[in-house]
Write a protein that holds these residues in place. Structure first.
Motif, PDB file in Angstrom:
ATOM      1  N   ILE A  20       0.960  -1.232  -0.049  1.00  0.00           N
ATOM      2  CA  ILE A  20      -0.078   0.038  -0.002  1.00  0.00           C
ATOM      3  C   ILE A  20       0.962   1.211   0.028  1.00  0.00           C
ATOM      4  O   ILE A  20       0.572   2.359  -0.772  1.00  0.00           O
ATOM      5  N   PHE A  21       1.940   1.230   0.802  1.00  0.00           N
ATOM      6  CA  PHE A  21       2.947   2.426   0.995  1.00  0.00           C
ATOM      7  C   PHE A  21       3.609   2.589  -0.402  1.00  0.00           C
ATOM      8  O   PHE A  21       3.734   3.990  -0.827  1.00  0.00           O
ATOM      9  N   TYR A  22       3.708   1.523  -1.234  1.00  0.00           N
ATOM     10  CA  TYR A  22       4.660   1.854  -2.545  1.00  0.00           C
ATOM     11  C   TYR A  22       3.509   2.175  -3.528  1.00  0.00           C
ATOM     12  O   TYR A  22       3.709   3.333  -4.260  1.00  0.00           O
ATOM     13  N   LEU A  23       2.217   1.735  -3.474  1.00  0.00           N
ATOM     14  CA  LEU A  23       1.270   2.349  -4.425  1.00  0.00           C
ATOM     15  C   LEU A  23       0.565   3.736  -4.067  1.00  0.00           C
ATOM     16  O   LEU A  23       0.606   4.430  -5.293  1.00  0.00           O
ATOM     17  N   VAL A  24       0.716   4.035  -2.851  1.00  0.00           N
ATOM     18  CA  VAL A  24       0.149   5.462  -2.559  1.00  0.00           C
ATOM     19  C   VAL A  24       1.221   6.408  -2.585  1.00  0.00           C
ATOM     20  O   VAL A  24       1.042   7.716  -3.055  1.00  0.00           O
ATOM     21  N   LEU A  25       2.503   6.320  -2.266  1.00  0.00           N
ATOM     22  CA  LEU A  25       3.456   7.220  -2.187  1.00  0.00           C
ATOM     23  C   LEU A  25       4.531   7.234  -3.412  1.00  0.00           C
ATOM     24  O   LEU A  25       5.113   8.227  -3.798  1.00  0.00           O
ATOM     25  N   ILE A  26       5.132   6.025  -3.291  1.00  0.00           N
ATOM     26  CA  ILE A  26       6.651   5.801  -4.050  1.00  0.00           C
ATOM     27  C   ILE A  26       6.234   5.890  -5.594  1.00  0.00           C
ATOM     28  O   ILE A  26       6.838   6.771  -6.428  1.00  0.00           O
ATOM     29  N   ARG A  27       5.076   5.067  -5.972  1.00  0.00           N
ATOM     30  CA  ARG A  27       4.973   5.006  -7.391  1.00  0.00           C
ATOM     31  C   ARG A  27       4.618   6.566  -7.881  1.00  0.00           C
ATOM     32  O   ARG A  27       5.164   6.763  -9.227  1.00  0.00           O
ATOM     33  N   PRO A  28       3.746   7.046  -7.366  1.00  0.00           N
ATOM     34  CA  PRO A  28       3.315   8.445  -7.805  1.00  0.00           C
ATOM     35  C   PRO A  28       4.279   9.575  -7.976  1.00  0.00           C
ATOM     36  O   PRO A  28       4.459  10.284  -8.902  1.00  0.00           O
ATOM     37  N   GLN A  29       5.253   9.483  -7.002  1.00  0.00           N
ATOM     38  CA  GLN A  29       6.415  10.498  -6.846  1.00  0.00           C
ATOM     39  C   GLN A  29       7.490   9.856  -7.960  1.00  0.00           C
ATOM     40  O   GLN A  29       7.709  10.810  -8.863  1.00  0.00           O
ATOM     41  N   GLN A  30       7.499   8.666  -8.428  1.00  0.00           N
ATOM     42  CA  GLN A  30       8.351   8.027  -9.373  1.00  0.00           C
ATOM     43  C   GLN A  30       7.833   8.593 -10.834  1.00  0.00           C
ATOM     44  O   GLN A  30       8.421   9.160 -11.826  1.00  0.00           O
ATOM     45  N   LYS A  31       6.564   8.670 -11.137  1.00  0.00           N
ATOM     46  CA  LYS A  31       5.818   8.836 -12.173  1.00  0.00           C
ATOM     47  C   LYS A  31       6.036  10.622 -12.457  1.00  0.00           C
ATOM     48  O   LYS A  31       6.343  11.087 -13.412  1.00  0.00           O
ATOM     49  N   ARG A  32       5.795  11.491 -11.457  1.00  0.00           N
ATOM     50  CA  ARG A  32       5.955  12.657 -11.313  1.00  0.00           C
ATOM     51  C   ARG A  32       7.562  13.218 -11.977  1.00  0.00           C
ATOM     52  O   ARG A  32       7.834  14.310 -12.476  1.00  0.00           O
ATOM     53  N   GLN A  33       8.600  12.617 -11.218  1.00  0.00           N
ATOM     54  CA  GLN A  33       9.921  12.731 -11.377  1.00  0.00           C
ATOM     55  C   GLN A  33      10.064  12.474 -13.003  1.00  0.00           C
ATOM     56  O   GLN A  33      10.837  13.148 -13.838  1.00  0.00           O
ATOM     57  N   LYS A  34       9.701  11.269 -13.468  1.00  0.00           N
ATOM     58  CA  LYS A  34       9.755  10.862 -14.713  1.00  0.00           C
ATOM     59  C   LYS A  34       9.149  12.128 -15.901  1.00  0.00           C
ATOM     60  O   LYS A  34       9.717  12.292 -16.839  1.00  0.00           O
ATOM     61  N   GLN A  35       8.144  12.544 -15.386  1.00  0.00           N
ATOM     62  CA  GLN A  35       7.361  13.416 -16.320  1.00  0.00           C
ATOM     63  C   GLN A  35       8.377  14.968 -16.331  1.00  0.00           C
ATOM     64  O   GLN A  35       8.334  15.569 -17.247  1.00  0.00           O
ATOM     65  N   HIS A  36       8.809  15.158 -15.151  1.00  0.00           N
ATOM     66  CA  HIS A  36       9.688  16.415 -15.071  1.00  0.00           C
ATOM     67  C   HIS A  36      10.824  16.431 -15.865  1.00  0.00           C
ATOM     68  O   HIS A  36      11.476  17.176 -16.448  1.00  0.00           O
ATOM     69  N   ARG A  37      11.467  15.001 -15.828  1.00  0.00           N
ATOM     70  CA  ARG A  37      12.927  14.738 -16.437  1.00  0.00           C
ATOM     71  C   ARG A  37      12.382  15.117 -17.994  1.00  0.00           C
ATOM     72  O   ARG A  37      13.263  15.556 -18.889  1.00  0.00           O
ATOM     73  N   GLU A  38      11.316  14.400 -18.494  1.00  0.00           N
ATOM     74  CA  GLU A  38      11.020  14.300 -19.940  1.00  0.00           C
ATOM     75  C   GLU A  38      10.668  15.832 -20.215  1.00  0.00           C
ATOM     76  O   GLU A  38      11.009  16.294 -21.521  1.00  0.00           O
ATOM     77  N   LEU A  39      10.124  16.547 -19.384  1.00  0.00           N
ATOM     78  CA  LEU A  39       9.642  18.175 -19.739  1.00  0.00           C
ATOM     79  C   LEU A  39      11.211  18.944 -19.811  1.00  0.00           C
ATOM     80  O   LEU A  39      11.403  19.600 -20.718  1.00  0.00           O
ATOM     81  N   LEU A  40      12.120  18.524 -19.077  1.00  0.00           N
ATOM     82  CA  LEU A  40      13.317  19.332 -19.007  1.00  0.00           C
ATOM     83  C   LEU A  40      14.064  18.866 -20.097  1.00  0.00           C
ATOM     84  O   LEU A  40      14.993  19.658 -20.850  1.00  0.00           O
TER      85      LEU A  40
END
Length: 93
Positions: A20-40
């Motif tokens: 649950i911790f992975y699905l709620v906190l870690i995975r969404p954060q990794q997705k946001r980091q990937k989107q920001h990296r692609e934006l840059l």
């Protein structure tokens, strides 16, 4: 036997909480980091951007780790690429 059953229940409960911790906190954060990296990586000249500090500007030059923003007539500033938070017109509403 009772000890083994209670121990297994504790392990299953712990694994469930970690999942649950992975699905709620870690995975969404990794997705946001990937989107920001692609934006840059997609920044290019003439993009209208907003920095993390709230500065609006238009990209005039792109370097490896920084971009030059035109923020007013005859005023350009250099900011780190990582400070760019969004490109105007492409953010999701």
């Amino acid at each position: 036997m009772v000890f083994l059953e209670s121990w297994m229940g504790t392990v299953v409960y712990f694994i469930f909480i970690l999942g649950i911790f992975y699905l709620v906190l870690i995975r969404p954060q990794q997705k946001r980091q990937k989107q920001h990296r692609e934006l840059l990586e997609s920044l290019k000249v003439n993009d209208d951007v907003v920095t993390a500090g709230g500065i609006f500007g238009t990209i005039t030059r792109v370097k490896d780790n920084s971009v030059w923003l035109k923020v007013a007539d005859k005023v350009e500033i250099e900011v780190l690429k990582s400070a760019v938070s969004s490109v105007q017109g492409t953010e999701k509403k």
